[in-house]
Design a protein around this motif. Structure first.
Motif, PDB file in Angstrom:
ATOM      1  N   TYR A  51      -9.680   2.875   9.698  1.00 33.44           N
ATOM      2  CA  TYR A  51      -9.952   2.582   8.294  1.00 33.44           C
ATOM      3  C   TYR A  51      -8.689   2.070   7.598  1.00 33.44           C
ATOM      4  N   SER A  52      -7.566   2.714   7.837  1.00 35.08           N
ATOM      5  CA  SER A  52      -6.307   2.321   7.211  1.00 35.08           C
ATOM      6  C   SER A  52      -5.876   0.932   7.668  1.00 35.08           C
ATOM      7  N   HIS A  53      -6.079   0.654   8.954  1.00 35.53           N
ATOM      8  CA  HIS A  53      -5.730  -0.673   9.483  1.00 35.53           C
ATOM      9  C   HIS A  53      -6.587  -1.753   8.825  1.00 35.53           C
ATOM     10  N   PHE A  54      -7.866  -1.476   8.667  1.00 36.43           N
ATOM     11  CA  PHE A  54      -8.773  -2.438   8.021  1.00 36.43           C
ATOM     12  C   PHE A  54      -8.343  -2.692   6.575  1.00 36.43           C
ATOM     13  N   MET A  55      -8.035  -1.609   5.843  1.00 32.94           N
ATOM     14  CA  MET A  55      -7.643  -1.750   4.445  1.00 32.94           C
ATOM     15  C   MET A  55      -6.321  -2.496   4.300  1.00 32.94           C
ATOM     16  N   GLY A  56      -5.466  -2.377   5.302  1.00 33.40           N
ATOM     17  CA  GLY A  56      -4.156  -3.008   5.212  1.00 33.40           C
ATOM     18  C   GLY A  56      -4.100  -4.431   5.717  1.00 33.40           C
ATOM     19  N   THR A  57      -5.131  -4.871   6.435  1.00 31.49           N
ATOM     20  CA  THR A  57      -5.082  -6.212   7.033  1.00 31.49           C
ATOM     21  C   THR A  57      -6.196  -7.140   6.552  1.00 31.49           C
ATOM     22  N   PHE A 129       2.846   7.050   1.235  1.00 30.38           N
ATOM     23  CA  PHE A 129       1.797   6.532   2.111  1.00 30.38           C
ATOM     24  C   PHE A 129       1.703   5.007   2.098  1.00 30.38           C
ATOM     25  N   PHE A 130       1.488   4.416   0.923  1.00 31.98           N
ATOM     26  CA  PHE A 130       1.283   2.963   0.854  1.00 31.98           C
ATOM     27  C   PHE A 130       2.518   2.199   1.324  1.00 31.98           C
ATOM     28  N   TYR A 131       3.671   2.522   0.743  1.00 29.97           N
ATOM     29  CA  TYR A 131       4.884   1.789   1.090  1.00 29.97           C
ATOM     30  C   TYR A 131       5.251   1.985   2.556  1.00 29.97           C
ATOM     31  N   ARG A 132       5.198   3.217   3.019  1.00 33.90           N
ATOM     32  CA  ARG A 132       5.599   3.502   4.404  1.00 33.90           C
ATOM     33  C   ARG A 132       4.590   2.948   5.398  1.00 33.90           C
ATOM     34  N   ALA A 133       3.311   2.847   4.990  1.00 30.33           N
ATOM     35  CA  ALA A 133       2.302   2.268   5.883  1.00 30.33           C
ATOM     36  C   ALA A 133       2.462   0.755   5.987  1.00 30.33           C
ATOM     37  N   ARG A 134       2.810   0.104   4.874  1.00 34.81           N
ATOM     38  CA  ARG A 134       2.925  -1.355   4.871  1.00 34.81           C
ATOM     39  C   ARG A 134       4.293  -1.842   5.322  1.00 34.81           C
ATOM     40  N   PHE A 135       5.339  -1.127   4.951  1.00 33.26           N
ATOM     41  CA  PHE A 135       6.689  -1.625   5.189  1.00 33.26           C
ATOM     42  C   PHE A 135       7.525  -0.698   6.063  1.00 33.26           C
ATOM     43  N   ASN A 145      -3.222   1.161  16.557  1.00 41.14           N
ATOM     44  CA  ASN A 145      -3.132   1.058  15.106  1.00 41.14           C
ATOM     45  C   ASN A 145      -1.988   1.932  14.614  1.00 41.14           C
ATOM     46  N   ALA A 146      -1.408   1.572  13.466  1.00 37.73           N
ATOM     47  CA  ALA A 146      -0.342   2.389  12.890  1.00 37.73           C
ATOM     48  C   ALA A 146      -0.869   3.805  12.652  1.00 37.73           C
ATOM     49  N   ASP A 147      -0.119   4.787  13.128  1.00 37.55           N
ATOM     50  CA  ASP A 147      -0.591   6.173  13.079  1.00 37.55           C
ATOM     51  C   ASP A 147      -0.286   6.797  11.715  1.00 37.55           C
ATOM     52  N   LEU A 148      -1.032   6.369  10.705  1.00 37.10           N
ATOM     53  CA  LEU A 148      -0.868   6.928   9.362  1.00 37.10           C
ATOM     54  C   LEU A 148      -1.374   8.365   9.305  1.00 37.10           C
ATOM     55  N   TYR A 149      -2.314   8.695  10.168  1.00 37.65           N
ATOM     56  CA  TYR A 149      -2.878  10.043  10.197  1.00 37.65           C
ATOM     57  C   TYR A 149      -1.795  11.100  10.423  1.00 37.65           C
ATOM     58  N   THR A 150      -0.887  10.853  11.362  1.00 36.84           N
ATOM     59  CA  THR A 150       0.183  11.803  11.639  1.00 36.84           C
ATOM     60  C   THR A 150       1.081  11.983  10.433  1.00 36.84           C
ATOM     61  N   LEU A 151       1.344  10.897   9.713  1.00 33.72           N
ATOM     62  CA  LEU A 151       2.147  10.975   8.500  1.00 33.72           C
ATOM     63  C   LEU A 151       1.441  11.812   7.436  1.00 33.72           C
ATOM     64  N   VAL A 152       0.125  11.623   7.312  1.00 31.90           N
ATOM     65  CA  VAL A 152      -0.655  12.397   6.346  1.00 31.90           C
ATOM     66  C   VAL A 152      -0.588  13.879   6.673  1.00 31.90           C
ATOM     67  N   VAL A 153      -0.814  14.219   7.935  1.00 35.13           N
ATOM     68  CA  VAL A 153      -0.819  15.624   8.354  1.00 35.13           C
ATOM     69  C   VAL A 153       0.548  16.261   8.110  1.00 35.13           C
ATOM     70  N   SER A 154       1.624  15.559   8.462  1.00 39.28           N
ATOM     71  CA  SER A 154       2.968  16.116   8.258  1.00 39.28           C
ATOM     72  C   SER A 154       3.274  16.278   6.773  1.00 39.28           C
ATOM     73  N   SER A 155       2.813  15.347   5.946  1.00 40.27           N
ATOM     74  CA  SER A 155       3.029  15.448   4.498  1.00 40.27           C
ATOM     75  C   SER A 155       2.276  16.630   3.918  1.00 40.27           C
ATOM     76  N   PHE A 156       1.068  16.851   4.422  1.00 40.06           N
ATOM     77  CA  PHE A 156       0.240  17.935   3.896  1.00 40.06           C
ATOM     78  C   PHE A 156       0.628  19.304   4.453  1.00 40.06           C
ATOM     79  N   HIS A 157       1.706  19.341   5.230  1.00 44.59           N
ATOM     80  CA  HIS A 157       2.265  20.622   5.646  1.00 44.59           C
ATOM     81  C   HIS A 157       3.518  20.966   4.845  1.00 44.59           C
ATOM     82  N   GLN A 158       3.841  20.143   3.852  1.00 43.30           N
ATOM     83  CA  GLN A 158       4.963  20.415   2.956  1.00 43.30           C
ATOM     84  C   GLN A 158       4.417  21.038   1.677  1.00 43.30           C
ATOM     85  N   TRP A 159       4.845  22.266   1.389  1.00 43.69           N
ATOM     86  CA  TRP A 159       4.249  23.009   0.288  1.00 43.69           C
ATOM     87  C   TRP A 159       4.411  22.302  -1.058  1.00 43.69           C
ATOM     88  N   TRP A 160       5.582  21.672  -1.283  1.00 42.97           N
ATOM     89  CA  TRP A 160       5.823  21.042  -2.575  1.00 42.97           C
ATOM     90  C   TRP A 160       4.910  19.832  -2.781  1.00 42.97           C
TER      91      TRP A 160
END
Length: 223
Positions: A51-57, A129-135, A145-160
């Motif tokens: 889905y992310s690849h489709f939205m980005g391309t 998410f947007f900047y790091r996924a595109r650039f 495909n760019a593994d944005l899912y792993t970035l999402v999961v790691s971000s959602f493990h940061q309490w702040w």
């Protein structure tokens, strides 16, 4: 064209622009939420990355992003301009009234605060998410495909970040509860019979959309 400029910069004109851009951004929220629900699929993030690849391309989506950016820009600018104009009309003072809580709901008196929280979150969210996924330089997944899912999961493990995300959704919920109804009023779409339905629809829309977004970081944080 001075008449058009005067019309658009008047209080009524600004409210109309706020209403139109606000309703447009509501449609974006629905599309964005539906797409992000791919995160809950138990497939290691494959569907979300597709889905992310489709939205980005996709060229159509990339073109629509320009309209989305302009929608955000106009909505924020008009909100700031309208708030400043209203404050100036009150002599630089805030709301001056006895028992103000009885005259207007809390969210209508604090749209500036709610908007500020949402804006801060939006800037952090776009960078993360947007900047790091595109650039950025994300590793590929099994489908290349760019593994944005792993970035999402790691971000959602940061309490702040989870705290900021959920707080922003609470602010957005209050913002939408007031803004949804106000948008129809600004466009003159009021009716004694149907306006209460619009109000209830606004409540339902705000709660369902914001609860859906808030569920994502909470799901991964407590997983």
């Amino acid at each position: 064209m001075s008449w058009l400029s005067n019309a658009l910069t008047s209080s009524i004109g600004r409210k109309i622009i706020m209403a139109v851009t606000g309703l447009f951004l509501c449609s974006f929220l629905v599309v964005h939420l539906v797409g992000n629900l791919q995160l809950f699929k138990n497939d290691g993030g494959a569907a979300f990355n597709i889905y992310s690849h489709f939205m980005g391309t996709n060229p159509v989506i990339r073109t629509l992003e320009i309209g989305l950016l302009l929608g955000f820009a106009f909505h924020i600018y008009e909100a700031v301009a309208l708030t400043g104009k209203n404050r100036k009309a009150r002599g630089g003072q805030g709301y001056v009234a006895n028992h103000i809580e009885q005259n207007s709901p809390w969210q209508s008196r604090n749209m500036g605060l709610l908007g500020t929280i949402i804006l801060i979150f939006l800037l952090v969210h776009l960078y993360n998410f947007f900047y790091r996924a595109r650039f950025g330089d994300l590793d590929p997944d099994i489908n290349n495909n760019a593994d944005l899912y792993t970035l999402v999961v790691s971000s959602f493990h940061q309490w702040w970040y989870v705290l900021l995300y959920v707080l922003a959704q609470v602010a957005l919920c209050y913002h939408l509860i007031h803004g949804f109804k106000s948008a129809f009023q600004s466009l003159g779409l009021t009716h004694r019979k149907y306006t209460p339905l619009v109000t209830y629809a606004g409540y339902a829309f705000a709660v369902l959309v914001c609860a859906g977004f808030a569920a994502m970081p909470l799901y991964f944080f407590f997983q």
